[in-house]
Design an enzyme around this catalytic site. Structure first.
Site, short mmCIF file in Angstrom:
data_model
loop_
_atom_site.label_atom_id
_atom_site.label_comp_id
_atom_site.label_asym_id
_atom_site.label_seq_id
_atom_site.Cartn_x
_atom_site.Cartn_y
_atom_site.Cartn_z
N GLY A 1 5.38 1.57 -5.85
CA GLY A 1 3.93 1.36 -5.82
C GLY A 1 3.26 0.30 -5.01
N LEU A 2 2.27 -0.59 -5.76
CA LEU A 2 1.78 -1.63 -5.22
C LEU A 2 1.11 -1.47 -3.62
CD1 LEU A 2 3.99 -4.43 -6.35
CD2 LEU A 2 1.96 -3.55 -7.22
N CYS A 3 0.61 -0.06 -3.47
CA CYS A 3 0.15 0.25 -2.25
C CYS A 3 -1.22 0.87 -2.35
CB CYS A 3 1.04 1.01 -1.58
SG CYS A 3 1.89 2.36 -2.29
N GLY A 4 -2.18 0.47 -3.23
CA GLY A 4 -3.31 0.89 -3.49
C GLY A 4 -3.29 2.61 -4.05
#
Length: 294
Positions: A89-92
């Site tokens: 994750g951590l990609c909007g």
């Protein structure tokens, strides 16, 4: 109201988070260039492969020599969805946009009385879809240990799909991924790859494949080898497009997170300074009042 110690701890915590997001942004920026070059290099090959397949399909038509992967089963009762997302994750909203497109497609198919089967490529898409459609998921392909995506990874997925088709597991296969446009733009895309006849019709229209060719060996024999290869090529392109899109989305998301952390540090610093000034003023007033009382 938080104490001065609590505010100092909060500021230190946000500064540490800001360092992490800044580092992740720089890592994503470094990986983005390689991923973008790989995705852009794969596009001409996959598009030309589709054009060649379209040309041969037009030549052979729907005759008896046409492979089953080209003509399908003649029905559209069972649909297989290959949903490609990122492993992390951590990609909007990168993963959620692909999953949303797939979810809307699933709803339409189920509303029409169709049977749906899902293969998830990537952990995030699997986590999102299993909440509502866990019973429809056949398999999850895990690529977390793969450092550099290769054709062998896509070919393994294609072999599973073709084996499932040959066993009569589905009639139509649709591939879901995100097409990379820029750092701030990734377009969720649905591409039908089986049956190949319908998939290649769009390629023929887009490329104007009107030339006449002679084939050796026969077109049917060529298609028997070309269609499975084309399926693997299209899946490989989807994986490369996703890799570039993930890095672009992560770079943008971490840049926003770094900016937000800076704004939060400024607000907390102002609150800390005001509270500290108020505390010092209060102590001075107490000292002066005590001195006057004496």
């Amino acid at each position: 109201m938080a104490s001065l110690k609590d505010l100092r701890n909060r500021i230190a915590s946000v500064k540490a988070t800001q360092k992490i997001t800044k580092a992740m942004q720089m890592v994503a920026a470094a990986k983005l260039r390689r991923a973008q070059e790989a995705a852009e290099a794969a596009r001409p090959y996959s598009e030309r492969m589709g054009a060649v397949l379209a040309n041969i399909t037009q030549a052979i038509g729907g005759g008896g020599d046409a492979p089953a992967l080209m003509t399908s089963t003649g029905k559209d009762d069972v649909h297989l969805l290959i949903v490609c997302t990122a492993e992390r994750g951590l990609c909007g909203g990168f993963n959620s946009q692909i999953a949303r497109l797939a979810r809307d497609h699933i709803r339409r198919l189920l509303a029409d009385g169709k049977q749906v089967k899902i293969i998830c490529v990537g952990k995030k898409g699997f986590d999102i879809l299993r909440r509502d459609y866990g019973a429809l998921i056949l398999e999850r392909v895990d690529l977390r240990e793969v450092k550099t995506l290769g054709f062998v990874n896509a070919d393994a997925i294609a072999r599973k799909v073709i084996h499932l088709f040959n066993e009569g597991g589905f009639d139509i296969c649709t591939l879901f991924y995100s097409q990379f446009k820029s750092v701030i733009s990734q377009i969720p895309t649905a591409q039908q790859i089986i049956p190949a006849a319908q998939a290649s019709a769009a390629a023929a229209t887009g490329n104007g494949a009107t030339a006449v060719y002679e084939y050796e060996p026969e077109p049917g024999e060529i298609l028997s080898d070309l269609i499975p290869r084309n399926i693997a090529v299209q899946i490989f392109r989807a994986l490369l497009e996703n890799a570039a899109g993930e890095m672009g989305a992560k770079m943008s998301a971490m840049d926003n997170a770094t900016r937000n952390a800076g704004d939060m540090i400024n607000r907390l610093s102002i609150t800390y300074n005001r509270q500290r000034q108020a505390q010092i003023t209060k102590e001075l007033i107490e000292i002066i009042s005590g001195a006057e009382a004496l």
